[in-house]
Write an enzyme that holds these catalytic residues in place. Structure first.
Site, PDB file in Angstrom:
ATOM      1  N   GLN A 142      28.788  15.096 -15.466  1.00  0.00           N
ATOM      2  CA  GLN A 142      30.304  14.573 -15.569  1.00  0.00           C
ATOM      3  C   GLN A 142      31.061  15.779 -15.391  1.00  0.00           C
ATOM      4  O   GLN A 142      32.297  15.391 -14.407  1.00  0.00           O
ATOM      5  CB  GLN A 142      30.584  14.061 -16.793  1.00  0.00           C
ATOM      6  CG  GLN A 142      31.779  13.482 -17.083  1.00  0.00           C
ATOM      7  CD  GLN A 142      32.117  12.163 -15.812  1.00  0.00           C
ATOM      8  OE1 GLN A 142      31.232  11.150 -16.100  1.00  0.00           O
ATOM      9  NE2 GLN A 142      33.158  12.001 -15.326  1.00  0.00           N
ATOM     10  N   ARG A 299      30.851  11.249  -9.186  1.00  0.00           N
ATOM     11  CA  ARG A 299      29.444  11.619  -9.794  1.00  0.00           C
ATOM     12  C   ARG A 299      28.638  11.522  -8.481  1.00  0.00           C
ATOM     13  O   ARG A 299      27.687  12.449  -8.695  1.00  0.00           O
ATOM     14  CB  ARG A 299      29.451  10.577 -10.608  1.00  0.00           C
ATOM     15  CG  ARG A 299      30.227  10.434 -11.793  1.00  0.00           C
ATOM     16  CD  ARG A 299      29.980  11.785 -12.838  1.00  0.00           C
ATOM     17  NE  ARG A 299      28.602  11.841 -13.211  1.00  0.00           N
ATOM     18  CZ  ARG A 299      28.202  11.006 -14.045  1.00  0.00           C
ATOM     19  NH1 ARG A 299      28.921  10.327 -15.032  1.00  0.00           N
ATOM     20  NH2 ARG A 299      26.591  11.361 -14.466  1.00  0.00           N
TER      21      ARG A 299
END
Ligand code: CP
Ligand code: NVA
Length: 314
Positions: A142, A299
């Site tokens: 993340q 991501r």
């Protein structure tokens, strides 16, 4: 098994992506550069052709699962995904035995678990790279996307001020590690009961990181270029009495009033999933300063860099 035996065919130990604190800043930067190139549309080729990655999710996921599955396929690789009910890990087979078996089938393993000890054991016994897809104490993939997102919108993150408001949870703890690795100032506002671990903060400060803790969200946010929050109840907290968390965290809600203390051009990030009306209001999440969907997209790109580094291809 001795440490000496835990090597891949070429003799080099596998490159695990477990915690940002374990990885040199230069390597992290190479991963982000690859992610940025991928986002700009440059082909990274098919470097995973002939390779298979196992994804194991002991907890639910939308972004991590889909972004890894899609990213691996775009790089030419194959993927096999297991959820909690699918694996013998879920029935008590040890992470060590799981690691030894999967290492004979696949070229890398991504694990999401609510117990960091499992991923550490998996990595200790795997002879292929293990990538942390979230634990109870961290979420490094993340943070790769978050740093990439900041830099996409506001340029180099080094020297900038990032504010966190809410729970000192796994994502907050990876932000602390990122502050040390990418040289930004991190101000965290949490209730005293939900502050991040003191030893992690001490580690970051010993690295020279500027990590400031407060219980006052307005003070944390004042002048910041980026304001971040996350859910009040993480997956590893489920089963706890959550009402008290809501009471403790209500003053830390990221709303328009709190955001007004930030720099006028501050961006807003949230790893998602969001609990609209709890940790973040619709007005902020859908407002002009929010970059949460770019963050989610990143991501996919950032993890391509992580995969190529872990497999020794970057
Ligand atoms: N941010 C994130 O990891 O989302 P998922 O839980 O959907 O994977
Ligand atoms: N802190 C959250 C992040 C989800 C991506 C959790 O652990 O549930």
């Amino acid at each position: 098994m001795s440490a000496a035996l835990k090597t891949v065919a070429g003799g080099a130990p596998p490159r695990h992506f477990l915690e940002l604190m374990d990885i040199e800043p230069g390597a992290l930067r190479r991963m982000l550069d690859l992610g940025t190139r991928a986002k700009r549309g440059e082909s990274l080729g098919q470097p995973l052709a002939g390779k298979t990655v196992a994804l194991i999710f002991e907890k639910p996921s939308t972004r991590t699962r889909v972004s890894f599955e899609v990213g691996i396929r775009q790089l030419g690789g194959q993927v096999t995904t297991l959820t909690k009910g699918d694996t013998q890990l879920g029935r008590g087979e040890t992470p060590a035995d799981t690691a030894r078996v999967l290492s004979r089938y696949v070229d890398a393993i991504v694990l999401r678990t609510d117990d960091v000890r499992k991923i550490r054991e998996l990595a200790e016994y795997a002879t292929v790279p293990v990538i942390n897809g979230l634990t109870d104490i961290s979420h490094p993939c993340q943070l790769m996307a978050d740093v990439m997102t900041f830099e996409e919108h506001r340029g180099p993150i080094a020297g900038q001020v990032v504010a966190w408001t809410g729970d000192g949870n796994n994502v907050a703890q990876s932000f602390i590690q990122a502050a040390a690795r990418f040289n930004f100032t991190l101000r965290l506002a949490t209730p005293p009961e939900l502050a991040p671990p003191a030893d992690l903060v001490a580690w970051a400060r010993a690295q020279g990181a500027k990590v400031e803790l407060t219980n006052d969200p307005s003070a944390a946010v004042a002048g910041a270029r980026c304001v971040v929050t996350d859910t009040w109840v993480s997956m590893s907290d489920e089963g706890e009495a959550t009402r008290n968390r809501h009471n403790l965290l209500a003053p830390y809600q990221l709303n328009a009033r709190l955001l007004s203390h930030a720099a006028p051009d501050a961006i807003v990030m949230h790893c998602l999933p969001a609990h609209r009306g709890e940790e973040i209001t619709d007005e902020v999440m859908d407002g002009p300063q929010s970059v949460v969907f770019d963050e989610a997209e990143n991501r996919l790109h950032a993890q391509k860099g992580v995969l190529l580094w872990a497999l020794g291809l970057a």
